[in-house]
Design a protein around this motif. Structure first.
Motif, short mmCIF file in Angstrom:
data_model
loop_
_atom_site.label_atom_id
_atom_site.label_comp_id
_atom_site.label_asym_id
_atom_site.label_seq_id
_atom_site.Cartn_x
_atom_site.Cartn_y
_atom_site.Cartn_z
N ARG A 73 -3.17 -15.53 10.84
CA ARG A 73 -3.34 -16.81 10.14
C ARG A 73 -2.99 -16.65 8.67
NH1 ARG A 73 -3.33 -20.63 13.83
NH2 ARG A 73 -4.75 -20.14 15.51
N TRP A 74 -2.33 -17.68 8.11
CA TRP A 74 -1.87 -17.63 6.73
C TRP A 74 -3.00 -17.45 5.72
CZ3 TRP A 74 2.63 -16.29 5.18
CH2 TRP A 74 3.75 -16.56 5.95
N PRO A 75 -4.10 -18.15 5.83
CA PRO A 75 -5.15 -17.95 4.81
C PRO A 75 -5.63 -16.50 4.74
CG PRO A 75 -5.59 -19.95 6.05
CD PRO A 75 -4.45 -19.25 6.74
N LEU A 76 -5.72 -15.84 5.88
CA LEU A 76 -6.14 -14.44 5.88
C LEU A 76 -5.09 -13.54 5.25
CD1 LEU A 76 -7.87 -14.12 9.35
CD2 LEU A 76 -8.94 -14.16 7.09
N VAL A 77 -3.82 -13.89 5.38
CA VAL A 77 -2.75 -13.12 4.73
C VAL A 77 -2.95 -13.13 3.23
CG1 VAL A 77 -0.28 -13.03 4.27
CG2 VAL A 77 -1.08 -13.43 6.59
N PHE A 78 -3.24 -14.30 2.67
CA PHE A 78 -3.43 -14.41 1.23
C PHE A 78 -4.67 -13.65 0.76
CE2 PHE A 78 -0.75 -18.13 2.05
CZ PHE A 78 0.24 -17.90 1.12
N VAL A 79 -5.77 -13.78 1.49
CA VAL A 79 -7.01 -13.08 1.13
C VAL A 79 -6.81 -11.57 1.21
CG1 VAL A 79 -9.39 -12.66 1.87
CG2 VAL A 79 -8.51 -15.00 1.76
N THR A 80 -6.15 -11.10 2.26
CA THR A 80 -5.92 -9.67 2.42
C THR A 80 -4.97 -9.15 1.34
OG1 THR A 80 -6.27 -9.91 4.80
CG2 THR A 80 -5.21 -7.89 4.05
N ALA A 81 -3.95 -9.91 1.00
CA ALA A 81 -3.03 -9.50 -0.07
C ALA A 81 -3.76 -9.37 -1.40
CB ALA A 81 -1.87 -10.49 -0.18
N ALA A 82 -4.56 -10.37 -1.74
CA ALA A 82 -5.30 -10.32 -3.00
C ALA A 82 -6.33 -9.18 -2.98
CB ALA A 82 -6.00 -11.66 -3.25
N GLY A 83 -7.02 -9.02 -1.88
CA GLY A 83 -8.01 -7.96 -1.78
C GLY A 83 -7.40 -6.57 -1.88
N CYS A 84 -6.25 -6.38 -1.23
CA CYS A 84 -5.57 -5.08 -1.31
C CYS A 84 -5.06 -4.80 -2.72
CB CYS A 84 -4.43 -5.01 -0.31
SG CYS A 84 -4.97 -4.82 1.41
N ALA A 85 -4.61 -5.84 -3.42
CA ALA A 85 -4.15 -5.66 -4.80
C ALA A 85 -5.31 -5.25 -5.71
CB ALA A 85 -3.51 -6.95 -5.31
N ILE A 86 -6.44 -5.93 -5.57
CA ILE A 86 -7.62 -5.58 -6.37
C ILE A 86 -8.08 -4.16 -6.03
CG2 ILE A 86 -10.07 -6.13 -6.71
CD1 ILE A 86 -9.21 -9.11 -6.35
N THR A 87 -8.03 -3.81 -4.76
CA THR A 87 -8.44 -2.47 -4.33
C THR A 87 -7.50 -1.42 -4.90
OG1 THR A 87 -9.32 -3.42 -2.29
CG2 THR A 87 -8.95 -1.05 -2.31
N SER A 88 -6.21 -1.69 -4.98
CA SER A 88 -5.27 -0.73 -5.55
C SER A 88 -5.56 -0.47 -7.02
CB SER A 88 -3.84 -1.23 -5.38
OG SER A 88 -3.50 -1.30 -4.02
N VAL A 89 -5.85 -1.51 -7.76
CA VAL A 89 -6.20 -1.34 -9.18
C VAL A 89 -7.49 -0.55 -9.30
CG1 VAL A 89 -6.85 -2.57 -11.28
CG2 VAL A 89 -4.94 -3.39 -9.90
N THR A 90 -8.45 -0.85 -8.45
CA THR A 90 -9.72 -0.11 -8.47
C THR A 90 -9.48 1.36 -8.12
OG1 THR A 90 -10.84 -2.13 -7.77
CG2 THR A 90 -12.07 -0.09 -7.58
N GLY A 91 -8.54 1.63 -7.22
CA GLY A 91 -8.19 3.01 -6.87
C GLY A 91 -7.61 3.77 -8.05
N LEU A 92 -6.78 3.10 -8.84
CA LEU A 92 -6.26 3.73 -10.06
C LEU A 92 -7.40 4.07 -11.01
CD1 LEU A 92 -3.05 1.63 -10.77
CD2 LEU A 92 -3.17 4.03 -10.13
N TRP A 93 -8.33 3.15 -11.17
CA TRP A 93 -9.50 3.41 -12.02
C TRP A 93 -10.34 4.56 -11.47
CZ3 TRP A 93 -11.20 -2.36 -12.54
CH2 TRP A 93 -10.41 -2.98 -13.50
N ALA A 94 -10.46 4.63 -10.15
CA ALA A 94 -11.25 5.70 -9.54
C ALA A 94 -10.61 7.06 -9.82
CB ALA A 94 -11.38 5.47 -8.03
N ILE A 95 -9.30 7.15 -9.72
CA ILE A 95 -8.61 8.41 -10.03
C ILE A 95 -8.77 8.73 -11.50
CG2 ILE A 95 -6.32 9.45 -10.23
CD1 ILE A 95 -5.68 8.19 -7.51
N TRP A 96 -8.63 7.74 -12.36
CA TRP A 96 -8.83 7.96 -13.79
C TRP A 96 -10.24 8.47 -14.07
CZ3 TRP A 96 -12.31 5.19 -16.82
CH2 TRP A 96 -12.27 5.47 -18.19
N SER A 97 -11.23 7.87 -13.40
CA SER A 97 -12.61 8.29 -13.64
C SER A 97 -12.84 9.73 -13.19
CB SER A 97 -13.60 7.35 -12.94
OG SER A 97 -13.62 7.58 -11.54
#
Length: 153
Positions: A94-118
């Motif tokens: 379903r399209w709405p889930l595609v958008f939610v998953t895309a946004a969630g994965c993007a936020i998670t990727s940024v958080t992953g960069l912060w986790a490595i930095w920490s």
């Protein structure tokens, strides 16, 4: 002449030039395999060490003492959006889930960069290979889901 079985007398003949219906299903094609492999890599990364303390990804998510908040947040978001979100989106298409998953994965990727930095700035031996592998899998998932989300007309 239009077919009377497909024509609604109140709205006229069906339109074929407009946008797809809101509940249209997504055709993932071969990209679904890329997403599935990235989820498998993410699950593999969860058993590898993430921190200088030797904590695996599962131990980080489950709250091992001594682990800072950013790796724990990244691990939790990776499970929610990377594993569960991807699986649900692939199964329902379903399209709405595609958008939610895309946004969630993007936020998670940024958080992953912060986790490595920490992990690089804290006392210890730095981030483990599992943390790097999990971040790579999340970046691949972000690209895959963003590609689907931006392909919507």
């Amino acid at each position: 002449m239009t077919d009377p079985r497909t024509t609604d007398p109140h709205t006229g003949p069906p339109r074929t030039d407009g946008p797809p219906p809101r509940d249209a299903r997504v055709d993932f094609g071969a990209g679904a395999l890329v997403a599935a492999v990235a989820v498998l890599v993410l699950l593999l990364a969860a058993v590898l060490p993430w921190t200088g303390l030797g904590a695996s990804g599962w131990e980080v998510v489950l709250g091992r003492p001594g682990v800072t908040v950013l790796p724990r947040l990244f691990g939790t978001l990776a499970v929610v959006f990377g594993v569960v979100g991807t699986a649900v989106t692939l199964l329902t298409a379903r399209w709405p889930l595609v958008f939610v998953t895309a946004a969630g994965c993007a936020i998670t990727s940024v958080t992953g960069l912060w986790a490595i930095w920490s992990q690089n700035t804290s006392a210890g031996s730095g981030p483990g290979g599992g943390l790097w592998l999990a971040l790579l899998a999340m970046i691949v998932l972000t690209g895959r889901w963003a590609g689907y989300a931006f392909s919507r007309r």
